[in-house]
Design an enzyme around this catalytic site. Structure first.
Site, PDB file in Angstrom:
ATOM      1  N   HIS A 268     -13.003 -42.826 -14.548  1.00 26.58           N
ATOM      2  CA  HIS A 268     -13.252 -42.711 -15.997  1.00 26.58           C
ATOM      3  C   HIS A 268     -13.208 -41.223 -16.352  1.00 26.58           C
ATOM      4  O   HIS A 268     -12.191 -40.584 -16.168  1.00 26.58           O
ATOM      5  CB  HIS A 268     -14.591 -43.397 -16.286  1.00 26.58           C
ATOM      6  CG  HIS A 268     -14.915 -43.674 -17.720  1.00 26.58           C
ATOM      7  ND1 HIS A 268     -14.057 -43.461 -18.754  1.00 26.58           N
ATOM      8  CD2 HIS A 268     -16.059 -44.167 -18.299  1.00 26.58           C
ATOM      9  CE1 HIS A 268     -14.632 -43.802 -19.907  1.00 26.58           C
ATOM     10  NE2 HIS A 268     -15.842 -44.224 -19.654  1.00 26.58           N
ATOM     11  N   HIS A 307      -4.021 -47.039 -17.158  1.00 25.71           N
ATOM     12  CA  HIS A 307      -5.132 -47.292 -18.079  1.00 25.71           C
ATOM     13  C   HIS A 307      -5.307 -48.787 -18.239  1.00 25.71           C
ATOM     14  O   HIS A 307      -4.316 -49.519 -18.243  1.00 25.71           O
ATOM     15  CB  HIS A 307      -4.846 -46.655 -19.449  1.00 25.71           C
ATOM     16  CG  HIS A 307      -6.075 -46.466 -20.257  1.00 25.71           C
ATOM     17  ND1 HIS A 307      -6.596 -47.473 -21.035  1.00 25.71           N
ATOM     18  CD2 HIS A 307      -6.901 -45.411 -20.378  1.00 25.71           C
ATOM     19  CE1 HIS A 307      -7.697 -47.021 -21.610  1.00 25.71           C
ATOM     20  NE2 HIS A 307      -7.914 -45.783 -21.238  1.00 25.71           N
ATOM     21  N   ASP A 363      -6.209 -37.678 -19.442  1.00 23.92           N
ATOM     22  CA  ASP A 363      -6.713 -36.726 -18.454  1.00 23.92           C
ATOM     23  C   ASP A 363      -5.613 -36.043 -17.655  1.00 23.92           C
ATOM     24  O   ASP A 363      -5.884 -35.127 -16.888  1.00 23.92           O
ATOM     25  CB  ASP A 363      -7.678 -37.440 -17.497  1.00 23.92           C
ATOM     26  CG  ASP A 363      -8.986 -37.744 -18.195  1.00 23.92           C
ATOM     27  OD1 ASP A 363      -9.365 -36.952 -19.071  1.00 23.92           O
ATOM     28  OD2 ASP A 363      -9.608 -38.768 -17.879  1.00 23.92           O
TER      29      ASP A 363
END
Ligand code: CMC
Length: 428
Positions: A268, A307, A363
């Site tokens: 996460h 994801h 990210d």
């Protein structure tokens, strides 16, 4: 009541049941009517990791994962990132509408005024070891706030709630800065009421004692944009934790600390740190094919890729990638960008990633920018948590005000032993 129905036949009884379909869902509690007899509990749905379960109705964030769409309260993330600010976005998430200029000024001032933290938090920072993990320090300090504000538990009082919300958004930034300064043995720096939220994050972290500090405008704007991009992402692991903790009517400081703990893992919010560690380890573009081969062989993951919801390019990643050069124009080029670009190119042409629809997520490129700005790698998840505090609080308020929500409490399928007799210690 909807006209759309799902008709199911229970082969055990031959009975037919009608379940209403609303917004592409069936109400799981009504499955309980599907039963073999009066003493049967009725059917439940089984959905480990909530892969196909809507746990709430929400008006905050919309994601279309197949088409790479993200909107906060209806506004496309691209427009908010380009034209909005973090505090404006936080206001939008929390209150449902963009503020006018008067409302925004009041909001910015009322948040900034809450930035100084109680002395206890500064003391707490001193008590951590030199090598303490920043995210652990952040989580502890946020949880500690619950001991300092007596009305923290008045979660049904909307006025008290608003005060805690302002404090949490403000003090998340200050605590992040204190974590950094504890590691660098630097004293606390007070916020400047004239600065933006991102400007104060930079000031409270990087200001040197006895020297004036003005945030570099491109870096301040970029950090603010990263905060906007990370501010909410509907029912992800940490938002679900926030709602779960909040559903017991726990105070918001404890709930945010719990949500931050959920965020900290490498799958996460810890992914941005993991991406940088991966890029460092790969080191140069010539080693990319070898690394991709290892991932495909099941030896680790390509961090910053994939994801649960996006099966397309994460729109946030696109935006972050676009500003990399602006940042480098100020900071100098981060050599790891070449490794990241090559990784993306190789992965997007490789059947393994294509078949599984794995694309860069937010990210993948954010860490490169954080590093260029000057944040140490282990601070990246903390910065994510600072931004996401706004979203967690919006999710929390929505949950508290939703009459359909009760204390979170999933069911289970018990697979342990049947009843058995206790065996005395000396007989085992
Ligand atoms: N690298 C290699 N293979 C992957 C990756 C990856 N990053 N992500 C998923 N896969 C494979 C996975 O091995 C599985 O393959 P198979 O079907 O052969 O078993 C398939 O793709 C489906 O993966 P999954 O684990 O079932 O998917 P999930 O929805 O449970 O996981 C995820 C989503 C984000 C945890 C995962 O993609 C992942 O671990 N990514 C790397 C960590 C990361 O970048 N996390 C940040 C997410 S974005 C920020 C945020 O919102 O938190």
């Amino acid at each position: 009541m909807t006209d759309e129905q799902l008709t199911v036949t229970d082969q055990r009884t031959g009975r037919t049941h009608e379940l209403p379909i609303e917004a592409g869902t069936i109400p799981a509690p009504q499955l309980r009517e599907v039963k073999t007899g009066d003493d049967d509990f009725g059917l439940m749905s089984y959905d480990p990791s909530f892969k196909n379960t809507a746990s709430t109705r929400s008006a905050i964030t919309f994601i279309d994962g197949d088409n790479g769409v993200l909107r906060y309260r209806g506004y496309p993330i691209e427009q908010l990132a380009e034209e909005g600010t973090f505090l404006e976005t936080a206001y939008l998430l929390l209150f449902g509408e963009l503020p006018d200029s008067g409302e925004l000024d009041d909001w910015r001032m009322s948040v900034t005024q809450q930035m100084p933290v109680p002395g206890t938090i500064e003391q707490l920072m001193k008590s951590f070891r030199d090598d303490a993990d920043p995210m652990g320090m952040f989580i502890s300090a946020i949880a500690a706030l619950s001991t300092l504000y007596p009305k923290a538990g008045d979660v049904r009082d909307s006025k008290a709630r608003l005060l805690q919300i302002r404090r949490l958004i403000a003090q998340a930034a200050t605590i992040a800065a204190l974590v950094y300064r504890r590691h660098h043995r630097l004293p606390y720096v007070a916020p400047d009421e004239e600065l933006s939220y991102a400007g104060n994050v930079l000031r409270m972290m990087f200001k040197k004692p006895g020297e004036p500090y003005r945030p570099e405008p491109v870096l301040e704007r970029t950090l603010d944009m990263l905060l906007v991009l990370h501010a909410d992402h509907e029912q992800n692991c940490s938002a679900t934790t926030m709602r779960g903790i909040g559903s017991s009517l726990a105070d918001p400081y404890s709930a945010v600390a719990g949500a931050a703990a959920a965020l900290s893992g490498p799958l996460h919010g810890g992914a941005n740190q993991a991406v940088m560690e991966m890029l460092e380890e790969i080191g140069e573009t010539s080693r990319v094919p070898e690394f991709i081969g290892q991932v495909k062989a099941g030896e680790g993951r390509l961090m910053g890729f994939g994801h649960r919801v996006y099966r397309n390019y994460d729109p946030r990643a696109k935006i972050v990638k676009q500003v990399v050069d602006d940042v480098f124009a100020v900071t100098g080029r981060n050599r790891l960008i070449d490794v990241a670009l090559e990784l993306e190119k190789v992965a997007l042409e490789d059947d393994y990633f294509v078949e599984r629809r794995l694309y860069p997520n937010v990210d993948f490129y954010s860490g490169i920018i954080y590093q260029a700005i000057g944040f140490p790698t282990n601070m990246f998840p903390v910065l994510f948590a600072v931004a996401r505090t706004a979203g967690w609080l919006a999710q929390w308020v929505e949950m508290l005000e939703d009459p359909e929500q009760k204390i979170a409490r999933p069911r289970q399928i018990y697979i342990g032993p049947e009843e058995r007799e206790y065996v005395a210690l000396n007989e085992r």
